[in-house]
Design an enzyme around this catalytic site. Structure first.
Site, PDB file in Angstrom:
ATOM      1  N   GLN A 175      26.980  36.826  31.513  1.00 24.34           N
ATOM      2  CA  GLN A 175      28.399  36.537  31.324  1.00 24.34           C
ATOM      3  C   GLN A 175      28.519  35.114  30.757  1.00 24.34           C
ATOM      4  OE1 GLN A 175      26.961  37.549  34.144  1.00 24.34           O
ATOM      5  NE2 GLN A 175      28.120  39.188  35.129  1.00 24.34           N
ATOM      6  N   GLN A 197      30.158  38.758  26.164  1.00 23.83           N
ATOM      7  CA  GLN A 197      30.465  39.323  27.469  1.00 23.83           C
ATOM      8  C   GLN A 197      31.329  38.351  28.273  1.00 23.83           C
ATOM      9  OE1 GLN A 197      27.067  40.732  29.646  1.00 23.83           O
ATOM     10  NE2 GLN A 197      28.229  41.082  31.522  1.00 23.83           N
ATOM     11  N   ASP A 198      32.503  38.820  28.703  1.00 26.13           N
ATOM     12  CA  ASP A 198      33.418  38.030  29.537  1.00 26.13           C
ATOM     13  C   ASP A 198      33.928  36.784  28.800  1.00 26.13           C
ATOM     14  OD1 ASP A 198      32.617  39.940  31.289  1.00 26.13           O
ATOM     15  OD2 ASP A 198      32.067  38.594  32.899  1.00 26.13           O
ATOM     16  N   ASP A 219      34.194  43.652  28.814  1.00 25.86           N
ATOM     17  CA  ASP A 219      35.164  43.010  29.715  1.00 25.86           C
ATOM     18  C   ASP A 219      35.622  41.666  29.153  1.00 25.86           C
ATOM     19  OD1 ASP A 219      34.536  45.164  31.336  1.00 25.86           O
ATOM     20  OD2 ASP A 219      33.132  44.031  32.572  1.00 25.86           O
ATOM     21  N   ARG A 275      38.472  48.742  32.261  1.00 26.68           N
ATOM     22  CA  ARG A 275      37.673  49.223  33.380  1.00 26.68           C
ATOM     23  C   ARG A 275      38.309  48.720  34.674  1.00 26.68           C
ATOM     24  NH1 ARG A 275      31.499  48.442  33.338  1.00 26.68           N
ATOM     25  NH2 ARG A 275      31.939  46.198  33.323  1.00 26.68           N
TER      26      ARG A 275
END
Length: 359
Positions: A175, A197-198, A219, A275
């Site tokens: 992340q 990611q993130d 995400d 999600r």
């Protein structure tokens, strides 16, 4: 089980429907009551906001030594009183500012304004598995290039970037947050958030994103904020499966959720709209263009079937090949005008209390 939940919600929200009423009527009324409750503009859990817009101090930051008072953004922030209580405007000149920045909780009312989002870039490359000063992993929270802990923050015309490379599918500890907003009443206008990611940790508080560009893979907008995204471009760089949002609302009583209005979703890979990170995860897309990258199912339950009964995922008058409702999971919903109304204006985040009038 769904009927039991809805009947319970009727009781919790004070519905006048009796148990002897027609089941379909009760169920629909319970659902409408729930919509009205979770979309309420009267957010009892958030304090009344009182913003301050008139500047008491202006600071110049510039990479050129003779063009500003400070060469780095962190030094400019550190020069402020630890308990700052008036609007400070920090003008940031064009350039790459390779630094990790954090604004403490007591430094409220800071405005940062760049020369142009494509020219004023703040970047770093931490990941969650990298060791911090104590020798322990930074974690997702600590990986942020830019962290905001203070209320009434405003950013304009700036890129926040995490340069860590996109991880392979299934990699752990990768992340890499570009910006983390962990405070109430923050606005980001014409900004860019670049990562994989993130990317954007929409952690806690009421937030407003206008005309922003957000890029990531998995995400890449996540957290438990109560946030409105208007006229934003959301761009996926997933190699295989990815997810646009991971909203963490954990209780029916939490007044949080993400609303995307008049946005655009493009990119690569097969992308879930969201999600269910939280049991009561809440995300709405309205008037949004969705490219063909959106997976037909649209949403993922985080591997927990029970969340299908408690999440709130909706679309309203979206368009494009990815907006097709035909293959959507049955626990998402195409909203009616009445259901969508609480989510699509600034009142969703109590914006009339704290946003600049021009927003």
């Amino acid at each position: 089980m769904i009927l039991k939940l809805l009947l319970l919600l009727v009781s919790l929200l004070g519905s006048s429907a009796s148990m002897e009423s027609n089941t379909l009527v009760v169920t629909e009324q319970a659902y409408l009551n729930w919509i009205k409750h979770v979309g309420s503009i009267k957010h009892a859990l958030f304090p009344k906001a009182e913003n301050r817009f008139k500047p008491c101090l202006t600071i110049q930051v510039n990479k050129k030594p003779k063009s500003g008072e400070f060469l780095t953004l962190q030094k400019a922030i550190s020069s402020l009183p630890i308990d700052n209580d008036c609007r400070v405007v920090i003008h940031i000149g064009a350039g790459f500012y390779r630094e990790k920045v954090e604004i403490p909780a007591t430094m409220a009312y800071i405005t940062m304004e760049g020369a142009d989002a494509e020219k004023t870039i703040i970047e770093w490359d931490d990941t969650a598995d990298r060791s911090g000063k104590t020798g322990s992993p930074l974690g997702t929270y600590g990986s942020a290039t830019f962290g905001v802990n203070s209320p009434y923050f405003i950013a304009k015309n700036i890129t926040f970037k995490n340069r860590a490379p996109a991880p392979p599918s299934g990699a752990l500890g990768k992340q890499a947050v570009a910006l983390r907003i962990s405070a109430d009443t923050a606005a980001f206008i014409s900004c860019r958030f670049i990562g994989a990611q993130d990317t954007l940790y929409d952690h806690v508080g009421r937030h407003y994103f206008k005309d922003c560009y957000i890029k990531g893979s998995v995400d890449f907008i996540f957290g438990n904020g109560l946030s409105l995204y208007k006229d934003c471009h959301l761009h996926a760089i997933a190699d295989s499966y990815g997810a646009l949002t991971a909203q963490k609302r954990g209780s029916l009583l939490e007044e949080t959720g993400f609303s995307f209005v008049n946005c655009k979703v493009t990119g690569s890979g097969a992308l879930y709209l969201g999600r269910a990170w939280g049991t009561f995860s809440r995300v709405v897309f309205a008037y949004t263009y969705m490219d063909k990258i959106i997976t037909p199912r649209g949403w993922y339950d985080w591997g927990d079937k029970n969340r299908e009964m408690t999440v709130f995922y909706g679309q309203y008058k979206c368009m494009g090949p990815g907006a097709d409702k035909t293959g959507r999971v049955p626990w998402s919903r195409e909203l009616t005008e009445e259901e969508a109304e609480p989510f699509i204006s600034n009142s969703f985040i109590d914006g009339d209390q704290w946003l600049p009038e021009s927003s």
